[in-house]
Design a protein around this motif. Structure first.
Motif, short mmCIF file in Angstrom:
data_model
loop_
_atom_site.label_atom_id
_atom_site.label_comp_id
_atom_site.label_asym_id
_atom_site.label_seq_id
_atom_site.Cartn_x
_atom_site.Cartn_y
_atom_site.Cartn_z
N ASP A 59 0.83 -1.20 0.00
CA ASP A 59 0.00 0.00 0.00
C ASP A 59 0.87 1.25 0.00
O ASP A 59 2.05 1.22 0.36
CB ASP A 59 -0.94 0.00 1.21
N SER A 60 0.26 2.36 -0.41
CA SER A 60 1.05 3.57 -0.61
C SER A 60 1.53 4.14 0.72
O SER A 60 2.58 4.75 0.78
CB SER A 60 0.24 4.61 -1.37
N LEU A 61 0.77 3.92 1.79
CA LEU A 61 1.20 4.46 3.09
C LEU A 61 2.52 3.81 3.52
O LEU A 61 3.48 4.51 3.88
CB LEU A 61 0.13 4.21 4.16
N SER A 62 2.57 2.48 3.47
CA SER A 62 3.81 1.85 3.91
C SER A 62 4.95 2.16 2.94
O SER A 62 6.10 2.27 3.35
CB SER A 62 3.64 0.33 4.10
N ARG A 63 4.63 2.33 1.66
CA ARG A 63 5.69 2.72 0.71
C ARG A 63 6.25 4.10 1.07
O ARG A 63 7.45 4.31 1.08
CB ARG A 63 5.16 2.75 -0.72
N THR A 64 5.32 5.04 1.38
CA THR A 64 5.78 6.38 1.76
C THR A 64 6.60 6.33 3.04
O THR A 64 7.68 6.93 3.13
CB THR A 64 4.56 7.31 2.00
N VAL A 65 6.10 5.59 4.05
CA VAL A 65 6.81 5.52 5.33
C VAL A 65 8.21 4.95 5.13
O VAL A 65 9.20 5.49 5.61
CB VAL A 65 6.01 4.67 6.34
#
Lengths: 328, 242
Positions: A43-49
């Motif tokens: 997911d994009s959240l974990s990618r960003t983090v």
């Protein structure tokens, strides 16, 4: 302990610390989530983090830890003193003073610490001025003991400057908080800019140091005997001083003054695996990186305002005492 | 034959004044002199370990033109200081003598055996006695297999058996064609050398065969003691065979 197992063991330790550093924080990720995010899936959240926050922070911590431990190995061999550390010659004090000067005086001089580059560059400049002074002394033929004492004097001088700036900026809470960051080290808010600033150069410095283990062995048992056995001591000394101080300067510029890593990691690994610098150099680079990542992880897992430099000392101190007792 | 070691007007300010000497191959030479006479300084200067004015030639070649690694192959120096901060095993310290040869291990085992260190091979040098540490650094000098050997007070800390062994070894090396220069405090032992150099307050005041140089007069002037000759206080010392 068997030295054959050391490299895989330390490598594994670093890999675990690396992944844990990417996984833990306000948002906890599982190992698979981390790996997914690393290769651009998930997911994009974990990618960003992972990509925007934790990976730069982790890479900076890894490089700073390796640089400080490697520099510590060199200093200890160079000064033939297991108590020497990377800050001995005043380089990290110079780095801190550079950054603190911009923080304290910048607003009144119109140099805002706005750009992400300003502080690290100021820190590198400060550290390089200190480095320059040290190299100048060494080139003028200062013996090892005089170099050591000059480092003590330089440290006192630079520390006085920092204390002075700290005093005159008392009351400016925001400035003081940033100054504390430089004096106690930290990996918060590290960005890819910090990675590019420090990591490639640190990697290069470490690679240049690796083949010097054999000569370091000879030097660590005496300059004259090393020279008599065929080491070009003058050239070796110059190379070592430059590499060790530049590594320290870069580590300070991207992570502030992180105490104890450069002292305790080489020393601990020497107690366990013996003094051969051909092994101690790579071991310390891996061990220093893993140790720093673990300590940084602790500041995140126990968010009670722990500073990185505090954790390295609190974790490193007792461990070190235990090792010393065991080694007797 | 090219001299192994030549120095002319060798001067180290305050410590050594205008020393000139020529040492040939297959020569066993002692350096004697009171404390502070400049024995160690002379050896360090000859080995290129101290800035000194004057000319130094190794095998006829100016020392300044000999690169560091080549120096390590041609001349071995054993200093007086044997303090170790790091606990390398004895064997590894002796093997450091092979640095200039790319760590080719030739001669390491023999050097360990010659200095009676075989049983101590794995012991960290930090856990040795003073005499044992001196045997380690002498073994390291031997391991270089360099044809010029400079030993600065090698026996000062050794027991009598090991001291005799060192003299025997020095004689053996010289007989095989090496140049061996040894500084000593035991004047009696110096009589067994091929040649004696006497230093006094930084100057070379005697150079020649022991019985010609070490006269009662010279010993009185230089060491300020009255000496009487005995034939053999060190009977086990091998004398020159000729």
């Amino acid at each position: 302990m068997k030295t054959r197992a050391a490299l895989p063991l330390l490598g594994l330790l670093l890999a675990v610390a690396f992944l844990a550093s990417l996984a833990f924080g306000e948002l906890r990720l599982g190992p698979m989530q981390v790996l997914d995010a690393l290769v651009g899936r998930g997911d994009s959240l974990s990618r960003t983090v992972v990509w925007d926050f934790r990976l730069p922070r982790t890479l900076v911590g890894l490089a700073a830890g390796a640089a400080l431990a490697a520099s510590g190995v060199v200093m200890q061999a160079f000064f033939r003193n297991p108590l020497a550390d990377p800050g001995l010659l005043g380089v990290s004090s110079g780095g801190a003073l550079g950054a603190v000067a911009v923080l304290a005086l910048g607003p009144s001089l119109g140099v805002a610490a706005a750009s992400i580059w300003t502080l690290p560059v100021a820190s590198i400049l400060g550290a390089f001025v200190a480095t320059g002074a040290v190299i100048l002394l060494a080139e003028r033929g200062a013996g090892t003991e005089r170099l050591l004492l000059s480092g003590v004097a330089l440290n006192a001088l630079l520390g006085a400057g920092t204390s002075f700036l700290l005093t005159i900026s008392a009351g400016h809470f925001e400035v003081n908080a940033q100054i504390l960051f430089w004096l106690m080290g930290g990996l918060e808010n590290r960005s890819w800019e910090h990675v590019w600033m420090g990591v490639p150069a640190i990697l290069l410095g470490c690679l240049l140091l690796l083949p010097m283990g054999r000569a370091l062995n000879l030097l660590s048992l005496g300059e004259q005997s090393a020279q008599s056995l065929g080491v070009d001591v003058r050239r070796l000394r110059r190379k070592l001083i430059i590499l060790a101080t530049v590594l320290t300067a870069l580590a300070t510029a991207i992570g502030g003054i992180i105490a104890f890593v450069g002292l305790v990691v080489p020393h601990a690994l020497r107690l366990v695996f013996g003094p051969d610098h051909r092994r101690l150099l790579p071991y310390s680079m891996l061990g220093g990186a893993a140790f720093l990542l673990a300590c940084d992880l602790a500041t995140r897992l126990f968010p009670i305002g722990l500073r990185l430099g505090v954790v390295t000392a609190v974790v490193g101190g007792p461990f070190f005492l235990w090792l010393l007792r065991r080694a007797r | 034959m090219t001299p192994a070691l030549q120095a002319s007007a060798l001067t180290v300010p305050g410590r050594l004044t205008g020393v000139s000497l020529t040492l040939g191959p297959a020569e066993l030479v002692a350096v004697v002199g009171p404390n502070g006479a400049g024995k160690s300084t002379l050896m360090q200067a000859l080995a290129g370990l101290l800035p000194a004015s004057g000319d130094i030639l190794w095998n006829g070649q100016s020392l300044a033109r000999i690169p560091a690694q080549e120096r390590g192959r041609r001349l071995a120096w054993m200093g007086q200081e044997a303090l170790f901060e790091f606990g390398f095993p004895v064997r590894e310290v002796v093997a450091q003598g092979r640095y200039a040869w790319g760590d080719d291990p030739a001669g390491v085992a023999e050097a360990l055996a010659a200095m009676d260190l075989v049983d101590l091979g794995d012991r960290p040098v930090t856990r040795l006695s003073g005499g044992e540490r001196h045997r380690v650094i002498l073994a390291r000098a031997l391991a270089t297999q360099a044809p010029i050997q400079l030993w600065d007070e090698p026996v000062a800390q050794l027991d009598v058996r090991h001291a005799l062994e060192v003299y025997r070894l020095a004689r053996q090396l010289a007989e095989r064609g090496n140049t061996v220069l040894v500084s000593l405090h035991d004047i009696r032992a110096a009589y067994r050398f091929d040649r004696v150099l006497v230093l006094d307050r930084g100057r070379l005041v005697g150079d020649g065969q022991p019985h010609a140089v070490l006269t009662a007069d010279l010993i009185r002037t230089v060491f300020r003691v009255e000496a009487t000759f005995t034939t053999s206080l060190v009977p086990e010392l091998p004398a020159r065979e000729d």
